[in-house]
Scaffold this motif. Structure first.
Motif, PDB file in Angstrom:
ATOM      1  N   LEU A  31      16.603 -26.526 -60.565  1.00  0.00           N
ATOM      2  CA  LEU A  31      16.982 -26.846 -59.184  1.00  0.00           C
ATOM      3  C   LEU A  31      18.489 -26.998 -59.032  1.00  0.00           C
ATOM      4  O   LEU A  31      19.059 -26.637 -57.999  1.00  0.00           O
ATOM      5  CB  LEU A  31      16.293 -28.141 -58.743  1.00  0.00           C
ATOM      6  CG  LEU A  31      14.774 -28.086 -58.613  1.00  0.00           C
ATOM      7  CD1 LEU A  31      14.203 -29.496 -58.434  1.00  0.00           C
ATOM      8  CD2 LEU A  31      14.365 -27.210 -57.432  1.00  0.00           C
ATOM      9  N   ALA A  32      19.157 -27.523 -60.059  1.00  0.00           N
ATOM     10  CA  ALA A  32      20.579 -27.833 -59.960  1.00  0.00           C
ATOM     11  C   ALA A  32      21.424 -26.577 -59.745  1.00  0.00           C
ATOM     12  O   ALA A  32      22.350 -26.579 -58.923  1.00  0.00           O
ATOM     13  CB  ALA A  32      21.042 -28.575 -61.211  1.00  0.00           C
ATOM     14  N   PHE A  33      21.115 -25.510 -60.461  1.00  0.00           N
ATOM     15  CA  PHE A  33      21.966 -24.332 -60.372  1.00  0.00           C
ATOM     16  C   PHE A  33      21.885 -23.623 -59.023  1.00  0.00           C
ATOM     17  O   PHE A  33      22.922 -23.358 -58.396  1.00  0.00           O
ATOM     18  CB  PHE A  33      21.672 -23.383 -61.537  1.00  0.00           C
ATOM     19  CG  PHE A  33      22.383 -23.778 -62.798  1.00  0.00           C
ATOM     20  CD1 PHE A  33      23.684 -23.362 -63.037  1.00  0.00           C
ATOM     21  CD2 PHE A  33      21.768 -24.602 -63.718  1.00  0.00           C
ATOM     22  CE1 PHE A  33      24.355 -23.744 -64.186  1.00  0.00           C
ATOM     23  CE2 PHE A  33      22.433 -24.992 -64.869  1.00  0.00           C
ATOM     24  CZ  PHE A  33      23.734 -24.566 -65.113  1.00  0.00           C
ATOM     25  N   PRO A  34      20.698 -23.305 -58.505  1.00  0.00           N
ATOM     26  CA  PRO A  34      20.692 -22.643 -57.186  1.00  0.00           C
ATOM     27  C   PRO A  34      21.228 -23.524 -56.068  1.00  0.00           C
ATOM     28  O   PRO A  34      21.961 -23.034 -55.195  1.00  0.00           O
ATOM     29  CB  PRO A  34      19.213 -22.298 -56.966  1.00  0.00           C
ATOM     30  CG  PRO A  34      18.449 -23.140 -57.909  1.00  0.00           C
ATOM     31  CD  PRO A  34      19.343 -23.363 -59.078  1.00  0.00           C
ATOM     32  N   PHE A  35      20.908 -24.820 -56.086  1.00  0.00           N
ATOM     33  CA  PHE A  35      21.412 -25.680 -55.023  1.00  0.00           C
ATOM     34  C   PHE A  35      22.895 -25.993 -55.207  1.00  0.00           C
ATOM     35  O   PHE A  35      23.621 -26.213 -54.229  1.00  0.00           O
ATOM     36  CB  PHE A  35      20.585 -26.958 -54.936  1.00  0.00           C
ATOM     37  CG  PHE A  35      19.252 -26.754 -54.274  1.00  0.00           C
ATOM     38  CD1 PHE A  35      19.164 -26.542 -52.915  1.00  0.00           C
ATOM     39  CD2 PHE A  35      18.082 -26.745 -55.017  1.00  0.00           C
ATOM     40  CE1 PHE A  35      17.932 -26.330 -52.299  1.00  0.00           C
ATOM     41  CE2 PHE A  35      16.849 -26.533 -54.428  1.00  0.00           C
ATOM     42  CZ  PHE A  35      16.770 -26.325 -53.057  1.00  0.00           C
ATOM     43  N   TRP A  45      24.749 -21.957 -43.263  1.00  0.00           N
ATOM     44  CA  TRP A  45      23.331 -22.323 -43.317  1.00  0.00           C
ATOM     45  C   TRP A  45      22.864 -22.501 -44.756  1.00  0.00           C
ATOM     46  O   TRP A  45      22.004 -23.343 -45.021  1.00  0.00           O
ATOM     47  CB  TRP A  45      22.489 -21.298 -42.583  1.00  0.00           C
ATOM     48  CG  TRP A  45      22.465 -19.926 -43.209  1.00  0.00           C
ATOM     49  CD1 TRP A  45      23.336 -18.906 -42.974  1.00  0.00           C
ATOM     50  CD2 TRP A  45      21.531 -19.443 -44.172  1.00  0.00           C
ATOM     51  NE1 TRP A  45      23.009 -17.812 -43.738  1.00  0.00           N
ATOM     52  CE2 TRP A  45      21.901 -18.103 -44.473  1.00  0.00           C
ATOM     53  CE3 TRP A  45      20.415 -19.997 -44.802  1.00  0.00           C
ATOM     54  CZ2 TRP A  45      21.203 -17.324 -45.381  1.00  0.00           C
ATOM     55  CZ3 TRP A  45      19.705 -19.212 -45.710  1.00  0.00           C
ATOM     56  CH2 TRP A  45      20.099 -17.904 -45.998  1.00  0.00           C
ATOM     57  N   VAL A  46      23.434 -21.726 -45.684  1.00  0.00           N
ATOM     58  CA  VAL A  46      23.084 -21.904 -47.099  1.00  0.00           C
ATOM     59  C   VAL A  46      23.629 -23.234 -47.611  1.00  0.00           C
ATOM     60  O   VAL A  46      22.934 -23.973 -48.318  1.00  0.00           O
ATOM     61  CB  VAL A  46      23.629 -20.730 -47.939  1.00  0.00           C
ATOM     62  CG1 VAL A  46      23.341 -20.960 -49.420  1.00  0.00           C
ATOM     63  CG2 VAL A  46      23.009 -19.413 -47.490  1.00  0.00           C
ATOM     64  N   ARG A  47      24.867 -23.551 -47.237  1.00  0.00           N
ATOM     65  CA  ARG A  47      25.447 -24.845 -47.635  1.00  0.00           C
ATOM     66  C   ARG A  47      24.638 -25.999 -47.059  1.00  0.00           C
ATOM     67  O   ARG A  47      24.453 -27.031 -47.707  1.00  0.00           O
ATOM     68  CB  ARG A  47      26.906 -24.950 -47.187  1.00  0.00           C
ATOM     69  CG  ARG A  47      27.843 -23.990 -47.894  1.00  0.00           C
ATOM     70  CD  ARG A  47      29.303 -24.418 -47.720  1.00  0.00           C
ATOM     71  NE  ARG A  47      29.668 -24.569 -46.321  1.00  0.00           N
ATOM     72  CZ  ARG A  47      30.109 -23.583 -45.543  1.00  0.00           C
ATOM     73  NH1 ARG A  47      30.225 -22.354 -46.040  1.00  0.00           N
ATOM     74  NH2 ARG A  47      30.433 -23.793 -44.285  1.00  0.00           N
ATOM     75  N   ALA A  48      24.137 -25.821 -45.845  1.00  0.00           N
ATOM     76  CA  ALA A  48      23.349 -26.879 -45.194  1.00  0.00           C
ATOM     77  C   ALA A  48      22.051 -27.128 -45.956  1.00  0.00           C
ATOM     78  O   ALA A  48      21.629 -28.277 -46.121  1.00  0.00           O
ATOM     79  CB  ALA A  48      23.062 -26.507 -43.746  1.00  0.00           C
ATOM     80  N   ILE A  49      21.401 -26.057 -46.427  1.00  0.00           N
ATOM     81  CA  ILE A  49      20.172 -26.214 -47.210  1.00  0.00           C
ATOM     82  C   ILE A  49      20.456 -26.973 -48.497  1.00  0.00           C
ATOM     83  O   ILE A  49      19.726 -27.894 -48.878  1.00  0.00           O
ATOM     84  CB  ILE A  49      19.549 -24.837 -47.517  1.00  0.00           C
ATOM     85  CG1 ILE A  49      19.031 -24.193 -46.232  1.00  0.00           C
ATOM     86  CG2 ILE A  49      18.418 -24.972 -48.535  1.00  0.00           C
ATOM     87  CD1 ILE A  49      18.567 -22.765 -46.411  1.00  0.00           C
ATOM     88  N   GLY A  50      21.533 -26.577 -49.183  1.00  0.00           N
ATOM     89  CA  GLY A  50      21.910 -27.266 -50.416  1.00  0.00           C
ATOM     90  C   GLY A  50      22.226 -28.732 -50.175  1.00  0.00           C
ATOM     91  O   GLY A  50      21.792 -29.602 -50.936  1.00  0.00           O
ATOM     92  N   ARG A  51      22.966 -29.015 -49.116  1.00  0.00           N
ATOM     93  CA  ARG A  51      23.328 -30.402 -48.812  1.00  0.00           C
ATOM     94  C   ARG A  51      22.105 -31.220 -48.443  1.00  0.00           C
ATOM     95  O   ARG A  51      21.988 -32.390 -48.828  1.00  0.00           O
ATOM     96  CB  ARG A  51      24.340 -30.405 -47.661  1.00  0.00           C
ATOM     97  CG  ARG A  51      24.820 -31.774 -47.190  1.00  0.00           C
ATOM     98  CD  ARG A  51      25.336 -32.625 -48.307  1.00  0.00           C
ATOM     99  NE  ARG A  51      26.327 -31.940 -49.120  1.00  0.00           N
ATOM    100  CZ  ARG A  51      26.804 -32.414 -50.248  1.00  0.00           C
ATOM    101  NH1 ARG A  51      26.347 -33.582 -50.726  1.00  0.00           N
ATOM    102  NH2 ARG A  51      27.697 -31.751 -50.935  1.00  0.00           N
ATOM    103  N   PHE A  52      21.153 -30.612 -47.725  1.00  0.00           N
ATOM    104  CA  PHE A  52      19.938 -31.328 -47.347  1.00  0.00           C
ATOM    105  C   PHE A  52      19.164 -31.764 -48.591  1.00  0.00           C
ATOM    106  O   PHE A  52      18.741 -32.920 -48.696  1.00  0.00           O
ATOM    107  CB  PHE A  52      19.064 -30.428 -46.462  1.00  0.00           C
ATOM    108  CG  PHE A  52      17.741 -31.044 -46.096  1.00  0.00           C
ATOM    109  CD1 PHE A  52      17.660 -31.973 -45.075  1.00  0.00           C
ATOM    110  CD2 PHE A  52      16.581 -30.695 -46.776  1.00  0.00           C
ATOM    111  CE1 PHE A  52      16.435 -32.551 -44.728  1.00  0.00           C
ATOM    112  CE2 PHE A  52      15.362 -31.266 -46.447  1.00  0.00           C
ATOM    113  CZ  PHE A  52      15.290 -32.189 -45.421  1.00  0.00           C
ATOM    114  N   GLY A  98      22.304 -33.149 -60.491  1.00  0.00           N
ATOM    115  CA  GLY A  98      22.800 -31.990 -61.218  1.00  0.00           C
ATOM    116  C   GLY A  98      23.414 -30.950 -60.309  1.00  0.00           C
ATOM    117  O   GLY A  98      24.389 -30.281 -60.686  1.00  0.00           O
ATOM    118  N   ALA A  99      22.874 -30.785 -59.106  1.00  0.00           N
ATOM    119  CA  ALA A  99      23.433 -29.820 -58.165  1.00  0.00           C
ATOM    120  C   ALA A  99      24.872 -30.174 -57.806  1.00  0.00           C
ATOM    121  O   ALA A  99      25.729 -29.287 -57.669  1.00  0.00           O
ATOM    122  CB  ALA A  99      22.573 -29.767 -56.897  1.00  0.00           C
TER     123      ALA A  99
END
Length: 223
Positions: A31-35, A45-52, A98-99
């Motif tokens: 999970l850490a690497f993709p996020f 929108w990708v940054r928003a998903i990661g931050r969520f 980890g993200a």
């Protein structure tokens, strides 16, 4: 004391603890690497998903999350195995931390390296795989090592849902023998030994990655 040390159920519990740590760490890293990569994306929108993901699971206690998986989901008709509930709670929780490690390490790579990768006409995936990650991984490993030890210690909470880890077996042995002080002294030493073994592995990986980073930089300078 020797009867406690030689008790088979403690060694069985230690093996379960090691397994829980490895499974949870594998999920956390997956999970850490993709996020973490999502956190440096050019797309909002990708940054928003990661931050969520990071903000939600970093803000939830792993214990409460585990109880929710184990006791609340069955009310909705979804029953999880005890081992899966423990691994999911720990993996999701530590994956969020980890993200942030991955994101911070990638942002610490000098901007000139990214610009050089663009100048070489590398595709975005190639830039990450061949330029950014080889330089970011050595920065991640010390913090990942600390998180791995913290994760191993956090596995003690799974005894509360009757997973037969080291803590659960220690409680059983204490109840049957009445030697509480000796039992908990022994498992303190066992947790310490497991932690040191994991740190030795991380330090070995650090040395390997530093040598690889040295070769990458040397090749970059040669170009």
């Amino acid at each position: 004391m020797w009867d406690v040390i030689e008790a088979p159920i403690l060694w069985q519990g230690a093996w379960v603890t090691v397994q829980l740590t490895l499974y949870s760490a594998a999920l956390a890293f997956a999970l850490a690497f993709p996020f973490g990569l999502a956190g440096i994306s050019r797309h909002a929108w990708v940054r928003a998903i990661g931050r969520f993901y990071v903000e939600v699971f970093r803000g939830l206690p792993a214990l409460v999350l585990m109880f929710w998986f184990f006791y609340s989901l069955p009310l909705a008709g979804l029953r999880l195995e005890t081992l899966f509930a423990g691994v999911a709670a720990l993996g999701l929780n530590y994956g969020a931390y980890g993200a942030e490690v991955v994101r911070g390490a990638l942002k610490a790579v000098p901007k000139t390296q990214f610009e050089a990768a663009v100048a070489l006409n590398l595709r975005p995936a190639q830039r990450v795989r061949r330029v950014l990650l080889p330089q970011a991984v050595p920065l991640m490993l010390p913090t990942f090592g600390n998180q791995l030890v913290e994760l191993m210690k956090a596995t003690a909470i799974v005894s509360l849902i009757s997973i037969s880890d080291l803590m659960f077996r220690a409680q059983q042995l204490r109840s049957s023998t009445g030697e509480g002080a000796a039992v908990f002294l022994v498992i303190l030493v066992m947790y310490f030994v497991i932690a040191q073994a994991m740190l030795l592995l991380v330090r070995y990986l650090e040395r390997r990655s530093e040598r690889t980073l040295g070769r990458v930089r040397a090749e970059g300078a040669a170009r």
